[in-house]
Design an enzyme around this catalytic site. Sequence first.
Site, mmCIF file in Angstrom:
data_model
loop_
_atom_site.group_PDB
_atom_site.id
_atom_site.type_symbol
_atom_site.label_atom_id
_atom_site.label_comp_id
_atom_site.label_asym_id
_atom_site.label_seq_id
_atom_site.Cartn_x
_atom_site.Cartn_y
_atom_site.Cartn_z
ATOM 1 N N TYR A 1 4.024 27.839 -33.977
ATOM 2 C CA TYR A 1 2.851 28.320 -34.668
ATOM 3 C C TYR A 1 1.871 27.831 -34.265
ATOM 4 C CZ TYR A 1 0.015 28.958 -38.891
ATOM 5 O OH TYR A 1 -1.257 29.239 -39.691
ATOM 6 N N LYS B 1 -5.582 18.125 -36.886
ATOM 7 C CA LYS B 1 -4.849 17.268 -37.798
ATOM 8 C C LYS B 1 -5.453 15.723 -37.766
ATOM 9 C CE LYS B 1 -1.326 20.534 -38.360
ATOM 10 N NZ LYS B 1 -0.983 20.949 -39.575
ATOM 11 N N ASP C 1 -0.477 23.395 -26.944
ATOM 12 C CA ASP C 1 -0.829 23.227 -28.611
ATOM 13 C C ASP C 1 -0.461 21.923 -29.111
ATOM 14 O OD1 ASP C 1 -1.988 23.523 -30.898
ATOM 15 O OD2 ASP C 1 -0.960 25.172 -31.573
#
Length: 431
Positions: free
Chosen positions: A142, A265, A237
Amino acid sequence: MAVVSNLLARARLAMPGGVSSPVRAFGAVRGDPPFVARGSGAEIFDVDGRAYVDLLGSWGPLILGHAHPAVIEAVERAARDGLSFGATCPAEVELAEAVLRRFPFADKVRFVSTGTEAVMSAVRLARGFTKRQRIVKFEGCYHGHCDALMVKGGSGLATFGVASSAGVPAEVVAMTEVLPLDDEAAVEELFARRGSEIASVVIEPLPANAGLLVQRREFLRTLRRLTREHGALLHFDEVISGFRVAPGGMAQLSGIDPDIVTLGKILGGGMPVGAYLARDEIMQLVAPLGPVYQAGTLSGNPVAMAAGIATLRELDRPGTYEQLERLGAALEKRVATSLRDAGIEHSLSRVGSILGLWMQKSPAPRAFHAIDGRAAERYARLHPLLLAEGVWMAPSYFEVAFISLAHTAEHVERVGQGLDRALQKLAVLVP
Ligand code: PMP
């Protein structure tokens, strides 16, 4: 309870599904989502004052735990000087340097506000740099809700069993190739067929959005070799893995230099920060230096930068990653004991402070198609029982558990005992 049900009704009247991000609605598990009032260290507290040991950490950012004093102090200090200037501030320079020190393959970094924005911008940059269109991604990974990558993703997409999203033009995803993880032959075959059209290969080097699908280093090395041979870019990523598995994320842990890294994050320590970074040759294409346009009113926001700087500074203390490894190992062992004692077939995947729980027998899956989705129903029933025991886990089987530097052996034991009791009750529900 009255407070919660009233809030839930109001939330559902005012916001789609009562949430600002889909998995929070608990659609993949039984029961209604509690409303969180505050967090402190390894715990969160709902509006009725119930405490939970938090194994989600806001889906990854809170590697120091909730409301860490150094982060809160930095945020308060920055906020007193103003929330946003729309001009470059000293904290941006400091955080940029701190990021580049940890990811030495890169020369420059651009700050954005979310992981999605970082990935979306990095895809545009890869296309601008290579003057090619095609993007390769992997099933089970994702990368946020950027249109080009809304194809057979993990996270909310896997949870709700849809291959893509409505509203994404077919022409946009036609330029995206989706391959299985852990499969060198599939990547070789695609590059043999379309190598000269591929702008970038985007991968979570430690896929953590469909459980934890730990990749063999050899697979990542194959991606590095093929992208290099064919003039494509390798995009790691690291929105989850960055700063979590090592200061320099999976790029450091695997010893593989990617061409582009995206971060989010932990980088903002709980505030909205994302970033993409690459070597000069690539980054000089980014506006204002070059023709690849990307901008943001709140990018490099001084308060968010302050939270990021304070977080990375705390992580720099000696022994932090060793502590995360020690406690991660303790959690893995305790969870395995609970599952074994309850007679549940399982396997666990773990890298440092990230734990993936599989209710299927070993070996732990490395690719999306190897996940036995039937366990998701069992997890859906277990989840409310865990919540009732004061253990806060992801509201979906296709997610991972995170621990923080605020967790202790005592928290691990509370999780273990809560899991023991929840599994006993589950056995009554699902004999
Ligand atoms: N990439 C990865 C690997 C992610 O895990 C996520 C979010 N979980 C994103 C990108 C998107 O980040 P955000 O939710 O901040 O947009």
